[in-house]
Design an enzyme around this catalytic site. Structure first.
Site, PDB file in Angstrom:
ATOM      1  N   LYS A  86       0.729  -1.342   0.195  1.00  0.00           N
ATOM      2  CA  LYS A  86       0.067   0.013   0.066  1.00  0.00           C
ATOM      3  C   LYS A  86       1.021   1.203  -0.143  1.00  0.00           C
ATOM      4  CE  LYS A  86      -3.647   2.403   2.826  1.00  0.00           C
ATOM      5  NZ  LYS A  86      -4.756   2.285   3.959  1.00  0.00           N
ATOM      6  N   GLU A 133      10.576  -4.605   4.559  1.00  0.00           N
ATOM      7  CA  GLU A 133      10.588  -6.049   4.179  1.00  0.00           C
ATOM      8  C   GLU A 133      10.280  -6.295   2.798  1.00  0.00           C
ATOM      9  OE1 GLU A 133       9.064  -4.777   6.698  1.00  0.00           O
ATOM     10  OE2 GLU A 133       9.170  -6.189   8.625  1.00  0.00           O
ATOM     11  N   GLY A 148      -4.711  -1.927   5.078  1.00  0.00           N
ATOM     12  CA  GLY A 148      -4.125  -3.141   4.579  1.00  0.00           C
ATOM     13  C   GLY A 148      -4.958  -4.402   4.698  1.00  0.00           C
ATOM     14  N   ARG A 149      -5.233  -4.639   5.915  1.00  0.00           N
ATOM     15  CA  ARG A 149      -5.897  -5.906   6.405  1.00  0.00           C
ATOM     16  C   ARG A 149      -7.263  -6.301   5.827  1.00  0.00           C
ATOM     17  NH1 ARG A 149      -4.840  -2.499  10.607  1.00  0.00           N
ATOM     18  NH2 ARG A 149      -6.379  -1.854  11.614  1.00  0.00           N
ATOM     19  N   GLU A 187      -4.894  -6.865  14.528  1.00  0.00           N
ATOM     20  CA  GLU A 187      -4.343  -5.627  14.287  1.00  0.00           C
ATOM     21  C   GLU A 187      -5.349  -4.354  14.257  1.00  0.00           C
ATOM     22  OE1 GLU A 187      -0.735  -4.554  11.509  1.00  0.00           O
ATOM     23  OE2 GLU A 187      -2.601  -4.275  10.303  1.00  0.00           O
ATOM     24  N   HIS A 209      -5.894 -33.601  17.017  1.00  0.00           N
ATOM     25  CA  HIS A 209      -4.615 -34.464  17.670  1.00  0.00           C
ATOM     26  C   HIS A 209      -3.702 -33.627  18.030  1.00  0.00           C
ATOM     27  CE1 HIS A 209      -6.844 -38.389  15.928  1.00  0.00           C
ATOM     28  NE2 HIS A 209      -7.065 -37.264  15.159  1.00  0.00           N
ATOM     29  N   LYS A 239       9.248  -0.895  14.330  1.00  0.00           N
ATOM     30  CA  LYS A 239       9.976  -0.540  13.050  1.00  0.00           C
ATOM     31  C   LYS A 239      11.168   0.362  13.232  1.00  0.00           C
ATOM     32  CE  LYS A 239       5.836  -1.000  10.193  1.00  0.00           C
ATOM     33  NZ  LYS A 239       4.842  -0.212   9.251  1.00  0.00           N
TER      34      LYS A 239
HETATM   35  O1  F6P Z   1       2.920  -3.341   9.800  1.00  0.00           O
HETATM   36  C1  F6P Z   1       1.748  -3.071   9.501  1.00  0.00           C
HETATM   37  C2  F6P Z   1       1.380  -2.806   8.312  1.00  0.00           C
HETATM   38  O2  F6P Z   1       1.317  -1.496   8.073  1.00  0.00           O
HETATM   39  C3  F6P Z   1       0.024  -3.455   8.062  1.00  0.00           C
HETATM   40  O3  F6P Z   1      -1.246  -2.855   8.521  1.00  0.00           O
HETATM   41  C4  F6P Z   1      -0.112  -3.388   6.405  1.00  0.00           C
HETATM   42  O4  F6P Z   1      -0.898  -4.800   5.981  1.00  0.00           O
HETATM   43  C5  F6P Z   1       1.723  -4.202   6.395  1.00  0.00           C
HETATM   44  O5  F6P Z   1       2.186  -3.245   7.428  1.00  0.00           O
HETATM   45  C6  F6P Z   1       2.072  -3.900   5.009  1.00  0.00           C
HETATM   46  O6  F6P Z   1       2.022  -2.520   4.596  1.00  0.00           O
HETATM   47  P1  F6P Z   1       2.175  -2.074   2.974  1.00  0.00           P
HETATM   48  O7  F6P Z   1       1.093  -2.624   2.152  1.00  0.00           O
HETATM   49  O8  F6P Z   1       2.062  -0.510   3.086  1.00  0.00           O
HETATM   50  O9  F6P Z   1       3.464  -2.841   2.564  1.00  0.00           O
END
Ligand code: F6P
Length: 555
Positions: free
Chosen positions: A218, A224, A279-280, A365, A396, A516
């Site tokens: 987003k 990452e 995002g979620r 979240e 199990h 972060k």
């Molecule tokens: O670290 C949390 C977050 O902001 C989530 O809410 C989001 O889904 C994820 O990181 C990834 O963010 P982006 O889509 O901006 O890379």
């Protein structure tokens, strides 16, 4: 995007726990907390028919919950007094309900039909949503038909989605859930972790000439994802050795065109969405591009129709017949009155193996918050911890604790009347286990019953089941794209219901920021062997020093 000013601002200064209805629920809880489900079912021979609700192809049996008619009446009153109806309307109409980020939470617009009009900030967003969907469909068709070729002219056979959090969990979950409907000539892989292992393993044995990366972010600033995207570019250019290859092997899904362009992805290969999609809550936006490529545009649209059907139900059904509202209120009942700390989600369908992980982000979240919309410290628990595994595997493993442990763990069981993969009587076996578990959890086995089987006295306590363990059973006809849409929307709106009652912002996620920021500082410290003295606490300092020293030592 800024939208119309908030109607979802705190409705009242009255604290939740000071409300008369909350106090009435506390008193009521005290009265019925020891009432056993055995008794409740004995008192009403049709309880299993009465305490059910149905919408959009989803049947919810909530009769095996520790509730009476009075519980439901009070919970519904709580929802009404917390102005849940006004909050639902505020969400659907694009008000700035995400107040700390001053944004709407308009994911419901992502699945609105073309003829609907949803205005945010003076703009009808529905045409934009459909324009992106149409572009996604054209692109997906090109890939699926083999018209989109790699830089050297080879057909694309591997799709790798790079993203994390909502830019990964939704796509992975949906791909796994709908794998039955997916094009089998293509491979779909997902890279999220910054751990190099994730990228390495995802690219082992595949040909860069046949691989397309979908970079989902987003913000397009997530460390990452950018680290993995750079690794992907290196991997592609390592074989193709021509910067032009990026055009054919990378597409982006983002709200940040500038950063996408800075990365080197042609904006013609970017699929956009909007800051009013959290995002979620984004798996049904362009973030679902990998899903669409896998299952095809028609199936993707069927999934959106499922979402929309549940949206309509949530928006219009009376609370006592409203599936997400009932589930949300039950979650509150156990979380806040029984001190339940977790909810287990147990899908009896192997395709839903990533559904609990997806729900973890969606729920925790969203509702893992410690202050109300006004910034006041809450005086009650907020989000329960969500966990789970597909049945029957969980049986199990951890079901022992659910049956005989000391904690109260409400469970959601999810099953389907038809399997997608008939195999002898496997599906009956699977569903027999689902029904048996909810029955065993509710009714248990008394010491007398155990004794009557000839069990020696000393063993009876070990073999007795107290029962009275609450469950919901969610039953649908079969797992289809449409059903998946309804299921996800069901949980989205249940989470919304809980957040509205707790009076928290379910759409921000400030809690991820501190870690972060610290990591950005520490990563620089890890790169220097004899740097200036560290200024963390003694534990963090020692750990960093030890790591830096040992990483220089060959294994
Ligand atoms: O670290 C949390 C977050 O902001 C989530 O809410 C989001 O889904 C994820 O990181 C990834 O963010 P982006 O889509 O901006 O890379």
């Amino acid at each position: 995007m800024r939208t119309e000013s908030a109607a979802a601002a705190p409705i009242t200064a009255q604290s939740l726990t000071e409300r008369p209805v909350w106090k009435a629920l506390e008193t009521h809880h005290h009265t019925i907390k020891d009432l056993h489900l055995r008794q409740l079912f004995a008192d009403d021979a049709k309880r299993g028919e009465h305490l059910t609700a149905e919408a959009a192809g989803i049947y919810l049996d909530y009769s095996k919950n520790r509730i009476t008619g009075e519980t439901l009446r009070l919970l519904v009153q709580l929802a009404e007094e917390c102005d849940l109806r006004a909050r639902i309307d505020a969400m659907f109409s694009g008000k700035q309900i995400n107040s700390t980020e001053q944004r709407a939470a308009l994911h419901t617009a992502l699945r609105a039909p073309k003829n609907e009009r949803i205005v945010a900030d003076g703009i009808d967003v529905v045409p934009e949503v459909h324009a992106v969907l149409d572009r996604m469909a054209a692109f997906a068709d090109q890939l699926r038909s083999g018209h989109w070729r790699g830089h050297t002219g080879k057909r694309i056979r591997n799709i790798i989605n790079i993203g994390i959090g909502g830019s990964d969990l939704g796509p992975v979950m949906a791909y796994e859930a709908l794998r039955y409907y997916s094009v089998r000539e293509m491979n779909f892989r997902f890279v999220s972790n910054v751990d190099g292992t994730d990228f390495k393993e995802a690219t082992i044995g595949i040909d860069p000439e046949e691989t397309l990366f979908i970079i989902c972010s987003k913000t397009f600033t997530t460390t990452e994802t950018l680290a993995n995207a750079h690794a992907a570019r290196k991997w592609i250019l390592g074989k193709l050795d021509n910067i032009q290859a990026v055009r054919k092997h990378f597409v982006a899904v983002s709200t940040n065109a500038e950063e996408v362009s800075n990365f080197g992805i042609d904006l013609a290969n970017m699929f956009g969405f909007w800051d009013w999609v959290g995002g979620r809550y984004s798996m049904d936006s362009a973030i679902g591009l990998s899903t669409m490529v896998a299952i095809g545009p028609d199936n993707f649209r069927a999934m959106l129709a499922g979402f929309h059907a549940m949206d309509q139900h949530f928006r219009t059904a009376p609370f006592d017949k409203n599936l997400p509202v009932i589930m949300g209120l039950l979650a509150i009942w156990y979380n806040n009155f029984f001190d339940g700390q977790t909810i287990a989600v147990l899908p009896y369908d192997q395709y839903l193996k990533r559904f609990p992980a997806y729900l973890q982000q969606l729920t925790m979240e969203s509702n893992g918050k410690h202050v109300t919309l006004d910034g006041a410290r809450v005086s009650y628990q907020t989000s329960p911890i969500i966990w789970g595994e597909p049945g029957t595997n969980g049986q199990h493993s951890f079901y022992q604790l659910i049956h005989q442990g000391t904690r109260l763990i409400p469970c959601d069981f999810i099953g389907f009347c038809h399997t997608l993969n008939p195999l002898d009587n496997h599906h009956d076996l699977l569903m027999a286990n689902l029904f048996a578990q909810t029955e065993a959890l509710a009714f248990g086995k008394t010491t007398d019953e155990v004794k009557a089987e000839g069990t020696p006295d000393w063993l009876c306590p070990h073999r007795s089941f107290e029962g009275n363990r609450p469950t919901n059973t969610i039953l649908a006809e079969r797992l289809t794209p449409y059903t998946l849409g309804t299921l996800v929307a069901l949980y989205e709106h249940s989470v919304f219901t809980q957040g509205a009652i707790w009076n928290i912002d379910s759409f921000d996620q400030w809690g991820v920021e501190l870690g972060k920021a610290l990591a950005q500082r520490i990563v620089q410290e890890l790169a220097i062997t004899n740097g200036p003295p560290l200024k963390h606490d003694s534990s963090t300092n020692t750990l960093i020093r030890r790591y830096v020293r040992l990483k220089e030592t060959p294994p």
